[in-house]
Every structure is written in C-alpha cells, then in structure tokens.
Motif scaffolding. Sequence first.
Motif, PDB file in Angstrom:
ATOM      1  N   THR A 265       0.822  -1.218   0.000  1.00 43.70           N
ATOM      2  CA  THR A 265       0.000   0.000   0.000  1.00 43.70           C
ATOM      3  C   THR A 265       0.855   1.267   0.000  1.00 43.70           C
ATOM      4  N   VAL A 266       2.101   1.157   0.503  1.00 42.68           N
ATOM      5  CA  VAL A 266       2.982   2.329   0.573  1.00 42.68           C
ATOM      6  C   VAL A 266       3.388   2.789  -0.817  1.00 42.68           C
ATOM      7  N   ILE A 267       3.663   1.845  -1.704  1.00 45.42           N
ATOM      8  CA  ILE A 267       4.163   2.197  -3.043  1.00 45.42           C
ATOM      9  C   ILE A 267       3.081   2.022  -4.114  1.00 45.42           C
ATOM     10  N   GLU A 268       1.834   1.905  -3.693  1.00 45.93           N
ATOM     11  CA  GLU A 268       0.751   1.613  -4.636  1.00 45.93           C
ATOM     12  C   GLU A 268       0.616   2.688  -5.709  1.00 45.93           C
ATOM     13  N   ASN A 269       0.602   3.976  -5.327  1.00 45.48           N
ATOM     14  CA  ASN A 269       0.396   5.043  -6.301  1.00 45.48           C
ATOM     15  C   ASN A 269       1.521   5.095  -7.338  1.00 45.48           C
ATOM     16  N   VAL A 270       2.747   4.871  -6.904  1.00 46.53           N
ATOM     17  CA  VAL A 270       3.869   4.892  -7.849  1.00 46.53           C
ATOM     18  C   VAL A 270       3.763   3.724  -8.822  1.00 46.53           C
ATOM     19  N   CYS A 271       3.468   2.545  -8.297  1.00 51.51           N
ATOM     20  CA  CYS A 271       3.347   1.360  -9.156  1.00 51.51           C
ATOM     21  C   CYS A 271       2.219   1.520 -10.174  1.00 51.51           C
ATOM     22  N   GLU A 272       1.064   1.990  -9.720  1.00 52.20           N
ATOM     23  CA  GLU A 272      -0.082   2.140 -10.614  1.00 52.20           C
ATOM     24  C   GLU A 272       0.171   3.239 -11.650  1.00 52.20           C
ATOM     25  N   SER A 273       0.911   4.275 -11.270  1.00 53.46           N
ATOM     26  CA  SER A 273       1.235   5.343 -12.219  1.00 53.46           C
ATOM     27  C   SER A 273       2.079   4.811 -13.362  1.00 53.46           C
TER      28      SER A 273
ATOM     29  N   MET B  84      11.910  -0.413 -10.954  1.00 54.00           N
ATOM     30  CA  MET B  84      10.766   0.429 -11.307  1.00 54.00           C
ATOM     31  C   MET B  84      10.686   1.653 -10.395  1.00 54.00           C
ATOM     32  N   LEU B  85      10.851   1.428  -9.096  1.00 53.43           N
ATOM     33  CA  LEU B  85      10.766   2.543  -8.143  1.00 53.43           C
ATOM     34  C   LEU B  85      11.922   3.521  -8.336  1.00 53.43           C
ATOM     35  N   ALA B  86      13.130   2.976  -8.554  1.00 58.64           N
ATOM     36  CA  ALA B  86      14.300   3.839  -8.739  1.00 58.64           C
ATOM     37  C   ALA B  86      14.168   4.678  -9.998  1.00 58.64           C
ATOM     38  N   ALA B  87      13.657   4.080 -11.083  1.00 60.84           N
ATOM     39  CA  ALA B  87      13.470   4.824 -12.338  1.00 60.84           C
ATOM     40  C   ALA B  87      12.382   5.885 -12.188  1.00 60.84           C
ATOM     41  N   ALA B  88      11.298   5.542 -11.485  1.00 61.66           N
ATOM     42  CA  ALA B  88      10.207   6.500 -11.292  1.00 61.66           C
ATOM     43  C   ALA B  88      10.674   7.713 -10.495  1.00 61.66           C
TER      44      ALA B  88
ATOM     45  N   ASP C 144      -3.473  15.097 -18.761  1.00 61.09           N
ATOM     46  CA  ASP C 144      -4.259  13.868 -18.908  1.00 61.09           C
ATOM     47  C   ASP C 144      -5.257  13.790 -17.754  1.00 61.09           C
ATOM     48  N   ALA C 145      -6.510  14.106 -18.048  1.00 59.74           N
ATOM     49  CA  ALA C 145      -7.548  14.113 -17.014  1.00 59.74           C
ATOM     50  C   ALA C 145      -7.864  12.711 -16.512  1.00 59.74           C
ATOM     51  N   GLY C 146      -7.538  11.682 -17.327  1.00 53.72           N
ATOM     52  CA  GLY C 146      -7.848  10.315 -16.934  1.00 53.72           C
ATOM     53  C   GLY C 146      -6.835   9.711 -15.964  1.00 53.72           C
ATOM     54  N   TYR C 147      -5.747  10.422 -15.740  1.00 55.19           N
ATOM     55  CA  TYR C 147      -4.694   9.927 -14.846  1.00 55.19           C
ATOM     56  C   TYR C 147      -5.067  10.258 -13.400  1.00 55.19           C
ATOM     57  N   SER C 148      -5.294   9.220 -12.576  1.00 54.66           N
ATOM     58  CA  SER C 148      -5.789   9.431 -11.212  1.00 54.66           C
ATOM     59  C   SER C 148      -4.898   8.818 -10.136  1.00 54.66           C
ATOM     60  N   TRP C 149      -3.639   8.488 -10.500  1.00 51.91           N
ATOM     61  CA  TRP C 149      -2.746   7.820  -9.533  1.00 51.91           C
ATOM     62  C   TRP C 149      -1.565   8.694  -9.143  1.00 51.91           C
ATOM     63  N   LEU C 150      -1.704  10.004  -9.236  1.00 49.58           N
ATOM     64  CA  LEU C 150      -0.576  10.899  -8.972  1.00 49.58           C
ATOM     65  C   LEU C 150      -0.054  10.717  -7.542  1.00 49.58           C
ATOM     66  N   PRO C 151       1.229  10.305  -7.393  1.00 49.51           N
ATOM     67  CA  PRO C 151       1.798  10.138  -6.051  1.00 49.51           C
ATOM     68  C   PRO C 151       1.955  11.487  -5.348  1.00 49.51           C
ATOM     69  N   SER C 152       1.714  11.497  -4.062  1.00 51.36           N
ATOM     70  CA  SER C 152       1.905  12.713  -3.264  1.00 51.36           C
ATOM     71  C   SER C 152       3.377  12.843  -2.885  1.00 51.36           C
ATOM     72  N   ASN C 153       3.730  13.988  -2.311  1.00 49.21           N
ATOM     73  CA  ASN C 153       5.109  14.163  -1.845  1.00 49.21           C
ATOM     74  C   ASN C 153       5.469  13.113  -0.792  1.00 49.21           C
ATOM     75  N   GLU C 154       4.506  12.762   0.034  1.00 49.50           N
ATOM     76  CA  GLU C 154       4.739  11.729   1.039  1.00 49.50           C
ATOM     77  C   GLU C 154       5.009  10.371   0.375  1.00 49.50           C
ATOM     78  N   ASP C 155       4.269  10.089  -0.721  1.00 49.92           N
ATOM     79  CA  ASP C 155       4.496   8.835  -1.457  1.00 49.92           C
ATOM     80  C   ASP C 155       5.914   8.777  -1.998  1.00 49.92           C
ATOM     81  N   TRP C 156       6.392   9.899  -2.527  1.00 47.17           N
ATOM     82  CA  TRP C 156       7.743   9.920  -3.106  1.00 47.17           C
ATOM     83  C   TRP C 156       8.808   9.769  -2.013  1.00 47.17           C
ATOM     84  N   ASP C 157       8.577  10.389  -0.882  1.00 48.09           N
ATOM     85  CA  ASP C 157       9.535  10.253   0.226  1.00 48.09           C
ATOM     86  C   ASP C 157       9.606   8.800   0.698  1.00 48.09           C
ATOM     87  N   ARG C 158       8.459   8.152   0.779  1.00 44.48           N
ATOM     88  CA  ARG C 158       8.436   6.746   1.184  1.00 44.48           C
ATOM     89  C   ARG C 158       9.134   5.863   0.152  1.00 44.48           C
TER      90      ARG C 158
END
Length: 435
Positions: free
Chosen positions: A121-129, A171-175, A189-203
Amino acid sequence: MDAPATENLDAVINIDENEESIKNKDVKLKENPFEQKKRKRTSVIWNDFNEIILPDGTKKGLENKVCTITLDNANNNDAAVRILKDAIKRKLMLGGKIFHVRCCAHVINLLVQDGLSEIETVIENVCESVKYLISFEARLIKFGEIAKQLQLPSKKLILDCPTRWNATYAMLAAALEFREVFPRYKDRDAGYSWLPSNEDWDRTEHVCNFLSVFEEVTNVISGSEYPTANIFLPEVWKIKEVLNEKSLDENDYISAMACKMKFKFDKYWGECNFVMAIAAVLDPRFKMTLINFSFPKIYQGFEVARNIERVHDALYQLYNEYVVDYTSSNAGQSASKSTEGSSSVGGNNSKFKIRGRMEFDQFVRNADNIQPTKSDLDVYLEEGVFLCSDDSDSDFDALEWWKANNLKFRILSKMASDILSIPITIVASESAFST
C-alpha cells in the motif's frame, strides 16, 4: 440387398460391443477412481543415485565423492537430503553438519519478497502510475516530451514484474528520476488518477535506499562467475546489520518491513552456518578475526561466544579429519614404495642405488608423518591477516593464495581448496531475483 443388411447388422453388433466394453471400464473407474499407478518407491529411486553414467557410457560410483549438496529451501529438498544421507555409505565431513548447504541467493530472495509484501500500500500510487503510462504508447510519448523539456536524463520507465523483486526496485528507482514529470503529466491527462503525493515519493525513496543493499549483495554472490565460499559471510553480516538498524527506523513502514525480513533471516541463518564461517576463516584476509568481529553483529547475548567457540571447534575437528586422511595416504604410499624396493634387490649396482634412494624416501615420509608441535592450522591462525592494497582487494583470489602456499601448509591447503570450492548458491545472476 441382403449382403449390405448383414454388414450393417455386424456394424451394429460391433458398436454395441464397444459401448458395452466402455461401460465396463467406466464401472471399474467408478469403483476406485483415485487408484494410483504402480511406480518405483522413493527409496529405490535414491538407490539409483549412487552412480552416474558418463557421456561415453562408463558408470562411476558416487561413493566417497559427495561431500556437500547445495539446494534451495523447498521442503521437499530437506526430505531428499535426509534420504541421500542414508544412501551415502561413508563418513561425511564434520559428521554431516556441512552436507546440506542452503542456497544463499534463494534465502535473500525470500527475505525481500516478505519485506515487499509488507509495503504494497505504501508504493501503490507509484506502481499504478507506471502501469498506467506504459499501457499506452501515446501516454509514454507525452510523458517523454515533458521529461525532455525539464532536461532530465534520457531514461525510461520500467514495468514491475511480480516474480522478480529487483524489477520492483528498478521500477521505483526509475520512477524517482521522473518525480517532477508526473504532476505535469497530470495537467495534460484528465484520466490519470494515480498521482503520487510528496509523502508517497519520500516513502519510495526510503524503500529504494533499503532495497539497494540487497540488490548489491545479490549481485556479489550471484555473479556470472560463481564466487568462492569465503565472500559470503561478510555479505550476510552486512544484511543482518542493516536489518537490525532498519527494524528501529522512525518510519513505521520501513520498520515493519525490516522486522518481517529479520524474522525470515533468523529462520534460515539463526543457527551458525559452518560452511560460510569456516570458508571465511580460510580466507587469509579474514581468519578468526572476521568471526570475532561479525558474530556480535549477527547474534545476541550468550549466542555470540557460543557460536564463535562452535566455529573454532568445528574448524579443528575438520582439520583433524584431513590430517588422518593425509597420514593414511602417506603411509600407503610408503608401504608400496617399500615393497617395490625389496623386490628390486639383487642384480647389479644400479638396483642397489635405487634401493638406497627408496630407503631415504622412506625415512623422509616417516619423518613427514610425525606431527609437529604446531599444526598447519595453528601456524596459519597465529600469523596476521593478509593485507591487500585497496586496488587489489577486489581481485584477490583465495584459491590462488592457497595454491601459492601449498608447500607451507600441505594439509590445510587441501582442506581450504575443498571448502572454498563449495557452491553456496545455485542461482545464476539472471535468475537470482526471481521468486
């Protein structure tokens, strides 16, 4: 008209008979549908393992030729090893304590897989993006255009692979390299709904820093040219030290990840691994100094002194086994030389000269069999560790060192070449990261 009618009648009778036989078979199947076919018993199959057939058809027995076996950590392998031990009718080294070697790369893979399951769940937004962008080429093109405008390195996003934990790390390192691109892509892109937050990127960054240690260790122990057994203990010690540190991390997700991995580490390496420990001692750069230095980091409390003593005792026990083999081998050679010498007495002066030389050789061999006050192992351990220059340490070859010092350590060099050659991993580099 009669003939065709008869033929048709015969055909009908044959069909009825076939149907009746099929019904009978069905009845038999229904009576015992789970009946298994007869096959060789497992114990009989393992009896066949006592010999191998070479390409030229020659059969060679495995008796006195199997010292260790390296396998992954499947439960079936544990049972197979127990059966194989019984099938090998010889005394195993150290009473069989080093017979079964667990694949080091496989253990590390199990550690990381357990850790990743804790942070899904911690890296979910990055993976889905990443999955969203890679699913359509048009999205990737638009994403790449933004990256060029920001003058970012010309790298590509990498899709995760569920069966390869290093693919998740990659994948995480490249992202992370494209962290600034994702919010700008969201604006287009209005259809993109998985934008990671700053907290997601720090994690994600913290997770990558943690996983980088395991990728480095896996690459070291699973290179295309299999390393000798002496380099494994320093890598395992490094892993345990990182796990101890990260289990107390201020970030709950890293702490939970490390604790789960630490539990798996203790499951497989909680008991002292004699192969790794003895192999490390037989590296002239390490000796017992590495054991005394690393064990307090791997074990806790009274286990430290207990395991150091166990390694020391096992080292001398194994060495004494080699001394016995060496002495009996020399005694056999001396006896054969003596027989040859006595049979050649008489004839001419040259035979007397040969006999005199054989008597001298016999004297030398008998003197060689007399154990000195200090053994090879005592002398080796009392000498200081071998110091390499910074440039040559990575290229140091322990087997070559023992080859060069063979005359100085006659018995110990044989023991070292056998132990250092034991494969502690069976996984090639390209599959070391797979589940």
